[in-house]
Each structure stands twice: as C-alpha cells, then as structure tokens.
Design a protein around this motif. Structure first.
Motif, PDB file in Angstrom:
ATOM      1  N   TYR A 101       0.856  -1.188   0.000  1.00 53.35           N
ATOM      2  CA  TYR A 101       0.000   0.000   0.000  1.00 53.35           C
ATOM      3  C   TYR A 101       0.893   1.238   0.000  1.00 53.35           C
ATOM      4  O   TYR A 101       0.867   2.075   0.900  1.00 53.35           O
ATOM      5  CB  TYR A 101      -0.947  -0.042   1.200  1.00 53.35           C
ATOM      6  N   GLU A 159       2.930   3.368  -3.439  1.00 51.20           N
ATOM      7  CA  GLU A 159       3.345   3.333  -4.840  1.00 51.20           C
ATOM      8  C   GLU A 159       4.852   3.154  -4.982  1.00 51.20           C
ATOM      9  O   GLU A 159       5.336   2.604  -5.977  1.00 51.20           O
ATOM     10  CB  GLU A 159       2.890   4.618  -5.539  1.00 51.20           C
ATOM     11  N   ALA A 217       5.818  -0.455  -5.615  1.00 46.68           N
ATOM     12  CA  ALA A 217       5.032  -1.128  -6.650  1.00 46.68           C
ATOM     13  C   ALA A 217       5.750  -2.330  -7.244  1.00 46.68           C
ATOM     14  O   ALA A 217       5.119  -3.306  -7.666  1.00 46.68           O
ATOM     15  CB  ALA A 217       4.671  -0.133  -7.760  1.00 46.68           C
ATOM     16  N   GLY A 252       0.493  -7.063  -5.847  1.00 48.81           N
ATOM     17  CA  GLY A 252       0.325  -5.797  -6.543  1.00 48.81           C
ATOM     18  C   GLY A 252       0.331  -4.659  -5.551  1.00 48.81           C
ATOM     19  O   GLY A 252       0.915  -4.762  -4.467  1.00 48.81           O
ATOM     20  N   GLY A 291      -1.969  -1.596  -3.428  1.00 52.92           N
ATOM     21  CA  GLY A 291      -3.277  -1.122  -2.992  1.00 52.92           C
ATOM     22  C   GLY A 291      -3.360   0.360  -3.280  1.00 52.92           C
ATOM     23  O   GLY A 291      -2.349   1.039  -3.248  1.00 52.92           O
ATOM     24  N   THR A 292      -4.519   0.870  -3.621  1.00 52.30           N
ATOM     25  CA  THR A 292      -5.800   0.193  -3.519  1.00 52.30           C
ATOM     26  C   THR A 292      -6.227  -0.445  -4.845  1.00 52.30           C
ATOM     27  O   THR A 292      -7.345  -0.952  -4.946  1.00 52.30           O
ATOM     28  CB  THR A 292      -6.889   1.210  -3.089  1.00 52.30           C
ATOM     29  N   ASP A 293      -5.351  -0.442  -5.841  1.00 54.86           N
ATOM     30  CA  ASP A 293      -5.691  -1.033  -7.137  1.00 54.86           C
ATOM     31  C   ASP A 293      -6.166  -2.472  -6.984  1.00 54.86           C
ATOM     32  O   ASP A 293      -7.140  -2.896  -7.605  1.00 54.86           O
ATOM     33  CB  ASP A 293      -4.477  -1.003  -8.068  1.00 54.86           C
ATOM     34  N   GLY A 294      -5.457  -3.237  -6.160  1.00 52.33           N
ATOM     35  CA  GLY A 294      -5.786  -4.646  -5.997  1.00 52.33           C
ATOM     36  C   GLY A 294      -7.187  -4.880  -5.469  1.00 52.33           C
ATOM     37  O   GLY A 294      -7.822  -5.898  -5.780  1.00 52.33           O
ATOM     38  N   GLN A 295      -7.665  -3.948  -4.661  1.00 51.45           N
ATOM     39  CA  GLN A 295      -9.010  -4.100  -4.098  1.00 51.45           C
ATOM     40  C   GLN A 295     -10.080  -4.121  -5.179  1.00 51.45           C
ATOM     41  O   GLN A 295     -11.135  -4.723  -4.997  1.00 51.45           O
ATOM     42  CB  GLN A 295      -9.296  -2.962  -3.110  1.00 51.45           C
ATOM     43  N   HIS A 296      -9.799  -3.465  -6.292  1.00 50.50           N
ATOM     44  CA  HIS A 296     -10.772  -3.394  -7.381  1.00 50.50           C
ATOM     45  C   HIS A 296     -10.456  -4.392  -8.484  1.00 50.50           C
ATOM     46  O   HIS A 296     -10.980  -4.276  -9.588  1.00 50.50           O
ATOM     47  CB  HIS A 296     -10.796  -1.970  -7.950  1.00 50.50           C
ATOM     48  N   ALA A 297      -9.595  -5.353  -8.166  1.00 48.94           N
ATOM     49  CA  ALA A 297      -9.207  -6.338  -9.173  1.00 48.94           C
ATOM     50  C   ALA A 297      -9.268  -7.759  -8.627  1.00 48.94           C
ATOM     51  O   ALA A 297     -10.042  -8.583  -9.109  1.00 48.94           O
ATOM     52  CB  ALA A 297      -7.803  -6.024  -9.692  1.00 48.94           C
ATOM     53  N   ASN A 329      -7.683   1.919   4.057  1.00 42.52           N
ATOM     54  CA  ASN A 329      -8.034   0.765   3.235  1.00 42.52           C
ATOM     55  C   ASN A 329      -7.130  -0.428   3.534  1.00 42.52           C
ATOM     56  O   ASN A 329      -7.592  -1.571   3.590  1.00 42.52           O
ATOM     57  CB  ASN A 329      -7.955   1.125   1.753  1.00 42.52           C
TER      58      ASN A 329
END
Length: 509
Positions: A320, A322, A325, A361, A363-369, A406
């Motif tokens: 969590y 960038e 990453a 990956g 977060g928070t990208d992973g939460q939506h994937a 998150n």
C-alpha cells in the motif's frame, strides 16, 4: 526425513485448529506476542503476524522443527561463509556485503565498495565527461533489485537518470534509447558470468547505438558489473571500469554488491550506503535472536503452516505504497527461484509443498481487481500487507489517510468476514472470514527501510529453506530453459512436434 523432523511435523499437524477470532478471544496478549517492532538508524517497522493462525502451541511445535533441522547450525554456517550451497559447492555471502560474515569476506566487500564509490564519485564530478543518463543492462537479479530501488527511492529526483533494461525484446532497449542522449549516456552491463545471452546481446546493441550516434569510443562508456572480470576485459571494457563482486554472491542476492552501482550512481552513494545499513540491522537481529522472537523465522513458521498444513498454493503481497510497486515482482524471483525445489539437500524427493506461488500488486488497485477472490473465493490465500506511516507525496493528507485506512480495513475484513445484507442472510453477500494476513508497517520508505525490508525477506526465504531441508541457493530450473534455447539457436536438439511446428511457423527451423 529424519525421525526428529518427522516427529516435529507430526506435532505441528496435530495442533488444535482454531479460528483467528477464537485465538484473539482466548489470549489477551496475542498482539504483544505476535507483533514486534524492529528499529534501524532513523527508522523502523512493526511486523504484525497476529492475524495469522500461529499460537503458542504451533510456535512451540515449529521451534522443535527448527531444532530438528539444525536451524542454528545452518544459520551460523551461512553467516560464517561456509559452503551452504551444496550442489554448487560454494558459500552464499550476500550478508558479508553488509558487514556480517567471515572477516576476510567482509573486508573484501568493503574494498570493492570503496572501489565502486570512487568510480561513482568520479562520474558525478564529471571526470569521465558529462554523464546524464545510465542504461543498466542485466536480467533476473542483476536487474530486478536495481529497478526496484531506483523506482522506490528516486522519485524525488535523481543525480543521474537510470533506465534498467532486462528483456531481450528489442522494444525494451529502444524505449531506453528514446529517453537518452547518446552523447551523455553511460552503459552498465551486469552479468555474473559475463556470458548471459540476453544481457550480452542487449549490450552489443547498446554499443552499436552509441557508435551510430557519434560516440567515438563506445567501450569507454561501459561499466562492467561481474564476478568474471577477466571476461569483461576480454570483451573490451577497460579494467578501471570493471566492478567485480565475489562468486559467492548469487544473482538474486547481489543487490548489495557492485550490482548496486546504478543505485549509487542514480540516487547517490549515501542512499546506497543507507540501504546497506538497514539490511545490516536485520542481519544482526537474524543472527542474534532465537526461536519465535526471530522475525524472519517467525514469518517462515507461518509460511509453512499455510503451505504444508492448510494446503495454500499461493501467497499474496500487496504494497500500500506506490514506491513499493515493484516489490512483489522482486519477491517472486527471490522466493520462487530460491525455494521452488523438489529435492532436499541430500537429493531425496521432498515429501510435501515447498515454495508457494508469490504474487501481488499495489493497494488500492488490488481491491478493485483481485480482492474479490481473497474475500469470497474458494481458495485460501495468505496475504502480506506492507505500508508506510509517512506518505510519499506532498498532496492533501486525505490521500494517504484513505490509503492506510483501506490497508488496515482489508486485513480486518479478511479476518472478520460477515454478511453485508440488511438481514444478514444473503449468501451472495456472505464473507467467511478467518482468512490470514500479516502487516509490515514502516515509519517511511527510505533507503534504510528498503534495505531492511529486502534483508528481512532474504532471511525469511532462507529460514523456509532450512525448515524444509532444501538448498535455496541454486536454480537449475533456470538453466534448463537456457540450454534448450541455446540448442535451438545452434540448430541442434530434438524437440516435440508442437515445438518444431512453432519454430517452422516463426521461420526459425
């Protein structure tokens, strides 16, 4: 498998299975037992393993396994520079690069670091002409570590613009060319043997690019990072720009050696030195701490509980932040190349799972994937969350507050589960919970912290290997693919009908 090791595994498998909620309810000091802070100069991190299913009974059983596998002896052998890589009959001395190891190896590392420091300083002072760009060419451990560190630590500005190229696909190299001025570009070629085909092919193309764009002496722009300095000189690199590292430092453990040259050149020697310092702090903890209090060993206990006892085939890592990453990609190689083995150190077949598949990956990208599967899927996936208390940006603090909220909420939700329906009865909105996670909460993502994080995972990987009785320092599976590719290029070898047809279709038969 010895009788002592078998008895330890039987004891582990016989331990009572309780839910995370029950474990917290039964032990008011659970957080204190399974969460600890480790400090290094000007920083530190909390390592919280309380949301895993480890408890006193399991920890005691795993400590018995560590004793049966002679964890203390193998750790001592590693840190003393003994030949722990049995299949290749050599030591694994990456910790000596950080000041923990055999005295002669630590001294050699200091001398090689000094040599690298002198070259970095000379380039920064313009002794070799104006240098504004570096194209660092390597693959595997020769590229992943520098790429991670530069991405994580160079976002606030770099001394020299660094581009890391690993893929043999020419598009990767062309992309670097497009971003660099050949008149002010230096090339670093990183290869332990200085024979790696992808690296040497890319290096030859980079030299051609320099020559085609007005650079009179392309070889004068090359720095070689290698354990085979004589091959680099034979290839054409001036010996004053060859930065050696020991044969006992393996590729995925080599960031701390001259393979770290692009880090030192790109973001400064002080940053690279601070990485060494953070890693050193973890080395000392790993060396001097026994049993469950040893944080990398404790993490390995949890890893093996989930792979061996609960049958989890993957482990997810979500940063969590960038700045981290690229960390999951780095850990993929470290863990899967080290412990993706099927025989023990004596050559016997393993009797169970070794390394899980590492993936992840940000977060928070992973939460939506992918988190849908983590919360409601039919497979259990242990998750590591890594976050920083200090933000990496200067925007409205709401950004970082939402990010951390998150991160912590995901771990809590994985454990608690529940039902989101108003009446609590909708199966589609039901979450089983009792899904494990661990959290590493750093003060900040600075050079020392990055060094500490990577050293923690190196030692965690080694601890897993010891408990499994395998060698984490060879990688013959990598060599098989190389050999077959070389056979194809040489026009030899016998292949299956499918491979032959694909070669023909591509005009390579």
């Amino acid at each position: 498998m010895s009788e002592a090791v078998r008895a330890a595994w039987n004891r582990i498998e016989a331990c009572e299975r309780r839910s995370l909620a029950d474990l917290f309810a039964a032990d008011g000091d659970r957080l204190g037992k399974l969460s600890a802070r480790l400090d290094w100069e000007e920083g530190g991190a909390i390592f919280d393993w309380s949301k895993t299913h480890l408890d006193d009974e399991l920890l005691t059983a795993f400590e018995a396994l560590a004793e049966a596998q002679d964890f203390g002896g193998r750790r001592s052998a590693l840190l003393k520079g003994e030949r722990v890589n049995t299949t290749e009959d050599r030591a694994a001395e990456h910790t000596a690069q950080r000041g923990v190891g055999a005295e002669t190896s630590v001294e050699e590392a200091a001398q090689l670091h000094h040599r690298m420091h002198l070259l970095v300083d000379a380039i920064h002072r313009g002794v070799l002409g104006e240098i504004r760009h570096l194209i660092h060419i390597g693959i595997g451990g020769s590229a992943l570590g520098p790429k991670l560190a530069i991405d994580a630590l160079g976002r606030d500005g770099a001394v020299i613009d660094v581009h890391v190229v690993s893929n043999i696909d020419g598009l990767a190299l062309e992309q670097a060319f497009a971003r660099c001025d050949p008149a002010t570009t230096m090339i670093a070629v990183a290869s332990k043997t200085f024979t790696t085909i992808e690296t040497m092919t890319n290096a030859a193309s980079a030299l051609a690019w320099l020559g085609q764009n007005g650079v009179g002496d392309p070889y004068g722009r090359v720095v070689a990072l290698t354990a085979a300095p004589e091959k680099a000189v034979e290839w054409g690199v001036d010996e004053t720009r060859v930065l050696p590292f020991p044969e006992s430092v393996g590729g995925r453990y080599s960031l701390w050696s001259s393979i770290g040259f692009p880090i030192a050149l790109g973001i400064g020697w002080d940053a690279f030195d601070a990485m060494l310092g953070g890693a050193h702090a973890v080395d000392v903890h790993f060396r001097d701490t026994d049993g469950r209090a040893n944080l990398p060993l404790r993490a390995a206990f949890a890893d093996l509980f989930y792979t061996r006892v609960r049958g989890c085939q993957t482990r997810a890592v979500f940063a969590y932040d960038e700045r981290l990453a690229l960390l999951p990609f780095y850990l993929q190689q470290l863990e899967m190349e080290s412990n993706g083995k099927r025989v023990t150190m004596d050559g016997s077949p393993v009797d169970g799972a070794t390394a899980p598949i590492t993936w992840g990956g940000v977060g928070t990208d992973g939460q939506h994937a992918v988190f849908q599967l983590l919360h409601q899927g039919t497979v259990e996936v242990p998750v590591d969350f890594i976050a920083s208390i200090a933000p990496g940006d200067a925007l409205d603090p709401a950004h970082h507050e939402i990010l951390l909220t998150n991160c912590f909420a995901q771990g809590a939700a994985l454990m608690a589960g529940g039902n989101m329906a108003a009446d609590g009865q909708d199966p589609a909105r039901h979450f089983p919970g009792d899904r494990p996670s661990a959290t590493i909460l750093c003060d900040d993502i600075d050079p020392a912290t990055l060094g500490a994080l990577l050293a923690f995972h190196e030692h965690r990987t080694f601890a897993n290997a010891v408990l499994l009785g395998i060698n984490p320092f060879d990688q013959f599976g990598v060599e098989l693919g190389k050999k077959m590719a070389n056979d194809i290029e040489a026009g030899g070898g016998s292949f299956d009908a499918s491979t032959q047809a694909l070669l023909a279709a591509a005009g390579l038969d």
